[in-house]
Design an enzyme around this catalytic site. Structure first.
Site, PDB file in Angstrom:
ATOM      1  N   GLU A   1       0.820  -1.211   0.000  1.00 35.81           N
ATOM      2  CA  GLU A   1       0.000   0.000   0.000  1.00 35.81           C
ATOM      3  C   GLU A   1       0.857   1.264   0.000  1.00 35.81           C
ATOM      4  OE1 GLU A   1      -2.422  -1.232   3.349  1.00 35.81           O
ATOM      5  OE2 GLU A   1      -1.019  -0.284   4.717  1.00 35.81           O
ATOM      6  N   PRO A   2       1.511   1.536  -1.110  1.00 40.42           N
ATOM      7  CA  PRO A   2       2.359   2.714  -1.209  1.00 40.42           C
ATOM      8  C   PRO A   2       1.540   3.987  -1.429  1.00 40.42           C
ATOM      9  CG  PRO A   2       2.290   1.586  -3.307  1.00 40.42           C
ATOM     10  CD  PRO A   2       1.488   0.743  -2.350  1.00 40.42           C
ATOM     11  N   GLY A   3       1.909   5.047  -0.752  1.00 40.85           N
ATOM     12  CA  GLY A   3       1.288   6.344  -0.982  1.00 40.85           C
ATOM     13  C   GLY A   3       2.287   7.266  -1.658  1.00 40.85           C
ATOM     14  N   ARG A   4       3.290   7.634  -0.887  1.00 46.07           N
ATOM     15  CA  ARG A   4       4.267   8.606  -1.360  1.00 46.07           C
ATOM     16  C   ARG A   4       4.942   8.215  -2.680  1.00 46.07           C
ATOM     17  NH1 ARG A   4       6.930  11.526   2.271  1.00 46.07           N
ATOM     18  NH2 ARG A   4       6.352   9.923   3.795  1.00 46.07           N
TER      19      ARG A   4
ATOM     20  N   ARG B   1       4.828  19.792   5.303  1.00 44.45           N
ATOM     21  CA  ARG B   1       5.884  18.814   5.599  1.00 44.45           C
ATOM     22  C   ARG B   1       7.140  19.409   6.225  1.00 44.45           C
ATOM     23  NH1 ARG B   1       8.309  15.840   2.419  1.00 44.45           N
ATOM     24  NH2 ARG B   1       8.303  14.021   3.738  1.00 44.45           N
TER      25      ARG B   1
ATOM     26  N   TYR C   1       7.635  17.701   9.787  1.00 44.71           N
ATOM     27  CA  TYR C   1       8.615  16.599   9.843  1.00 44.71           C
ATOM     28  C   TYR C   1      10.042  17.055   9.572  1.00 44.71           C
ATOM     29  CZ  TYR C   1       4.245  14.141   8.492  1.00 44.71           C
ATOM     30  OH  TYR C   1       2.960  13.682   8.386  1.00 44.71           O
TER      31      TYR C   1
ATOM     32  N   CYS D   1       1.883  33.800   9.923  1.00 44.48           N
ATOM     33  CA  CYS D   1       2.358  34.541  11.078  1.00 44.48           C
ATOM     34  C   CYS D   1       2.854  33.603  12.173  1.00 44.48           C
ATOM     35  CB  CYS D   1       1.240  35.429  11.589  1.00 44.48           C
ATOM     36  SG  CYS D   1       1.876  36.740  12.594  1.00 44.48           S
ATOM     37  N   GLU D   2       3.940  32.883  11.892  1.00 46.64           N
ATOM     38  CA  GLU D   2       4.602  32.017  12.869  1.00 46.64           C
ATOM     39  C   GLU D   2       6.051  31.910  12.443  1.00 46.64           C
ATOM     40  OE1 GLU D   2       3.066  28.550  14.499  1.00 46.64           O
ATOM     41  OE2 GLU D   2       0.966  29.088  14.169  1.00 46.64           O
TER      42      GLU D   2
END
Ligand SMILES: *Cc1c(COP(=O)(O)O)cnc(C)c1O
Length: 417
Positions: free
Chosen positions: A274-277, A313, A317, A342-343
């Site tokens: 079940e690959p996503g990326r 991302r 991460y 604004c961070e």
């Protein structure tokens, strides 16, 4: 345009004649741009990963669940997994049949389970409590169970989903209790699945995880399938010549494990991955526009419209995305590329050597198709961008409209009558 600035996209003919700045002029900036040919190539690579006959690739839709995107994955003959009723809903719309959808649930309500049951979609549960809940609402039904084989892997602590620390899956020591619940509700266990984590670049840990889950599979007779999970990594540092995952080597090793296991199990059991990326990341470049360049003490900053509401991302991460700058400069300099939220954590790339950036330039964040748009939000009441697909004939077509201001208050209820 200078060669240093478009090295990666040129090497795969990503834009197929479309100019990045013309795309943003037409569809707005920032903009997610996908390449259909590359998406199809990735689907085909994994479909042919092994020679083993009963092999199914379930694309993990949480990485990117755009409708048109799923329609292409469907055309390529892949199946899908789902993490929520919402994903099931979009997948059915994209043309997947119920038996091609596998709902991998985690801590879900009775209503969510019922939604899948009503649509004839197989569910995997990942705790004794959820197995019990499933039994109560669908006695006599088919079910799969997600086990934790003890192996975990991943590029960041937040994406390791197997091993001792994870919230996911059932530990094998509970197999006796599993059997009791299955019996109590006359459930048929048809499959076992696992997912050890995300973004491995060497296949050995995956193979180790496969062997470990097969030890658990052996303890159950007459299963229909084993789902080995996703996590297939892609090279995010292409400008540093990071090597690709060696799919050929992994495929050969996996094939042997599958064939040996089928013999031992006495049945050509179906294997799924079940690959996503791996499917969705590399067919996408996220375009943005530079609105300010400034020197703050020792750091030089390029301020863009790609805030972390558009691409989470890097903040979530500490992820690296290569950046291309679509201008003519031949000189490079060290610069920090930031968004417009604004961070102070709103940083896309820290102290990166890039072609000299000017106000008005278009930049591209590479490999943005996985966990990109699907994690985008309206934080700061910003509008989520449009998504555009470059078809195989080079035509750029809209596959999702950009949010409009009215979308921001669509579900809000004013106190003023
Ligand atoms: C996220 C997820 C995947 C896909 O992971 P990738 O790293 O994108 O391949 C597969 N299976 C499960 C259960 C997941 O949660």
């Amino acid at each position: 345009m200078s060669k240093i600035n478009t090295k990666v996209t040129d090497s795969v003919n990503f834009f197929q004649g479309n100019k990045p700045s013309e795309l943003t002029a037409k569809f707005g900036s920032p903009l997610y741009v996908y390449n259909e040919r590359i998406l199809r190539e990735r689907c085909r690579e994994l479909k042919h990963l092994v020679d083993y006959k009963n092999f199914i690739v379930n694309y993990s839709a949480k990485a990117n669940s755009n409708l048109a995107f799923l329609e292409i994955v469907n055309e390529e003959g892949l199946y899908v997994d789902a993490m929520s009723p919402g994903e099931i809903y979009v997948e059915l719309k994209a043309g997947f049949k119920p038996e091609q959808i596998f709902y991998i649930s985690n801590n879900v309500s009775k209503e969510e389970m019922q939604y899948a049951i009503d649509h004839n979609i197989l569910i995997s549960v990942d705790s004794l409590a959820q197995l019990e809940q499933y039994g109560q609402i669908n006695p006599g039904g088919k079910v799969a169970i997600r086990f934790n084989s003890g192996v975990g892997a991943g590029h960041h602590e937040k994406v390791v989903t197997g091993g001792k620390k994870t919230k996911f899956a059932v530990n094998p020591e509970y197999i006796p209790e599993v059997r009791e619940i299955l019996k109590k509700y006359d459930l048929k266990l048809v499959g076992i699945n696992q997912h050890i984590g995300s973004l491995f670049m060497e296949g050995d840990k995956y193979i180790e995880g496969v062997k470990a889950i097969l030890e658990i599979v052996k303890q159950f007779d007459d299963l229909e399938f084993v789902d080995l999970g996703g996590g297939f990594g892609i090279p995010y540092e292409k400008l540093n010549d990071q090597p690709r995952l060696d799919l050929k080597d992994l495929g050969t090793k996996l094939n042997k494990v599958m064939e040996d296991f089928a013999k031992e199990y006495g049945k050509e059991i179906t294997f799924k991955i079940e690959p996503g990326r791996y499917i969705s990341a590399e067919c996408c470049v996220l375009l943005g526009t530079v609105h300010a360049v400034k020197q703050n003490n020792v750091h030089k900053f390029a301020g863009t419209d790609i805030g972390f509401n558009v691409l989470q991302r890097p903040v979530m991460y500490d992820s690296h995305h290569d950046i291309e700058v679509y201008n003519d400069s031949d000189e490079t300099e060290e610069i920090t590329v930031v968004g417009n939220i604004c961070e102070s954590g709103d940083i896309l790339a820290k102290d990166r050597m890039l072609p000299v950036i000017n106000i008005g330039d278009t930049i591209g964040l590479l490999d943005a198709g996985a966990y990109g748009y699907s994690m985008a939000s309206n934080y700061n009441n910003r509008l989520r961008p449009a998504e555009v697909l470059i078809r195989e004939n080079g035509e750029a077509v809209l596959i999702r409209e950009r949010d409009e201001l009215e979308d921001l208050t669509r579900h809000m209820i004013s106190l003023k009558k």
